[in-house]
Design a protein around this motif. Structure first.
Motif, PDB file in Angstrom:
ATOM      1  N   LYS A  14       0.838  -1.200   0.000  1.00  0.00           N
ATOM      2  CA  LYS A  14       0.000   0.000   0.000  1.00  0.00           C
ATOM      3  C   LYS A  14       0.874   1.252   0.000  1.00  0.00           C
ATOM      4  O   LYS A  14       0.592   2.234  -0.695  1.00  0.00           O
ATOM      5  CB  LYS A  14      -0.922  -0.002   1.231  1.00  0.00           C
ATOM      6  CG  LYS A  14      -1.994   1.068   1.196  1.00  0.00           C
ATOM      7  CD  LYS A  14      -3.010   0.885   2.318  1.00  0.00           C
ATOM      8  CE  LYS A  14      -4.129   1.917   2.213  1.00  0.00           C
ATOM      9  NZ  LYS A  14      -5.145   1.735   3.274  1.00  0.00           N
ATOM     10  N   SER A 130       0.687   4.043   6.287  1.00  0.00           N
ATOM     11  CA  SER A 130       1.214   2.719   5.954  1.00  0.00           C
ATOM     12  C   SER A 130       2.574   2.506   6.617  1.00  0.00           C
ATOM     13  O   SER A 130       2.868   1.418   7.116  1.00  0.00           O
ATOM     14  CB  SER A 130       1.347   2.570   4.436  1.00  0.00           C
ATOM     15  OG  SER A 130       0.084   2.653   3.805  1.00  0.00           O
ATOM     16  N   SER A 262      -0.713  -9.828  -2.089  1.00  0.00           N
ATOM     17  CA  SER A 262       0.252  -9.019  -1.325  1.00  0.00           C
ATOM     18  C   SER A 262       1.702  -9.468  -1.481  1.00  0.00           C
ATOM     19  O   SER A 262       2.605  -8.810  -0.958  1.00  0.00           O
ATOM     20  CB  SER A 262      -0.123  -9.052   0.162  1.00  0.00           C
ATOM     21  OG  SER A 262      -0.111 -10.384   0.650  1.00  0.00           O
TER      22      SER A 262
END
Length: 301
Positions: A14, A130, A262
């Motif tokens: 992210k 993040s 991810s």
């Protein structure tokens, strides 16, 4: 520990996405600032030119052409002057219109630049959040690890290796790896060669070389050095690159892992991948089926 590191990796991707977006926004904002600067200079030039025209008209008395014709002793000159005056008036009108358009363009470009800067600020805020989550999760995982005895750490390493081998054995058991291609494209071979040169280098979240990498930093740089630019993050690599069936995978393709896309690694052939796994573990070779496979993408399709 694995769950904490996974959460850190999700936050890392992210962060990478926000960073890539921020770079593009900064580039656009800088371009708009340059356009605004040019428009301001153009406005100054037009104002100066119009001022000069107004002063010239004032020095000439500002008399209409028909009045000059009546009072002049040389009518032929008055006609020439009238023609010149008409041309000057036309040029002035054109300059006034140009000034109006320049001002409108200036306002529009200034508004766009302001919008891009606000978007840039939002991206930076996402990056900051993040970053905090990444550092928090990594710190928590390290705290757990610090509480373990050396004997427990060795046992943990053995358990992890057993889990990876078991997961890979299940993939081998499907027979799918016996169907995959053994020859990569010229681009794919170059990407693998680059990834191979990075073996042993540390994992650092947000890094894309040359001294350290995160998972998508490694794959994006490997393919960039092969001559193919691909998205920076594993999620965008999954979203934008061509999907190929696992059975049609070939060396150089990228394997995307986990349901949230991810993690990513480059398939090196012979059932192996090269990956930058997580904090504390360097770039290394591991079994392709050691993690939950989401799918395969081909950068040079």
């Amino acid at each position: 520990m694995d769950e904490l590191y996974h959460q850190a990796e999700v936050a890392t991707e992210k962060y990478n996405a926000a960073d890539e977006k921020a770079r593009a926004q900064r580039k656009r904002a800088d371009g708009l600032k340059g356009q605004v600067k040019q428009a301001v200079q153009r406005e100054k030039q037009l104002k100066a030119s119009l001022g000069a025209a107004a002063r010239a008209q004032y020095r000439g008395g500002g008399l209409p052409a028909e009045v000059q014709f009546v009072f002049t002793p040389r009518p032929e000159r008055a006609l020439t002057s009238a023609a010149l005056a008409k041309q000057a008036q036309h040029r002035t009108t054109v300059k006034l219109m140009a000034l109006k358009e320049t001002r409108e363009g200036l306002r529009e470009q200034a508004d766009k630049a302001a919008t891009e800067l606000r978007a840039l600020q939002e991206s930076r805020e996402v990056m900051d959040k993040s970053r905090e989550k990444i550092e928090d999760r990594i710190a928590a995982a390290r705290t757990v690890q610090a509480r373990l005895q050396k004997k427990e750490l060795r046992r943990l390493s053995e358990l992890r290796k057993q889990a990876e081998e078991k997961a890979h054995a299940e993939l081998v058991g499907t027979g799918v790896l016996s169907e995959v291609g053994t020859e990569g494209s010229a681009f794919g071979r170059k990407a693998i060669a680059y990834a191979t040169q990075q073996l042993g280098k540390p994992y650092v979240w947000g890094a894309e070389g040359p001294d350290s990498f995160d998972c998508s930093g490694l794959t994006s740089q490997a393919w960039l050095h092969a001559g193919v630019a691909i998205p920076r993050t594993s999620q965008e690599q999954w979203a934008q690159l061509k999907h190929v069936p696992l059975s049609e995978m070939r060396p150089g393709d990228l394997i995307i892992y986990y349901a949230d896309a991810s993690h990513v690694a480059i398939y090196a052939g012979d059932g192996k991948i090269i990956q930058a796994p997580r904090t504390g573990r360097p770039v290394y070779v591991s079994p392709a089926g050691s993690m939950e496979i989401l799918g395969v993408v081909r950068p040079d399709a």
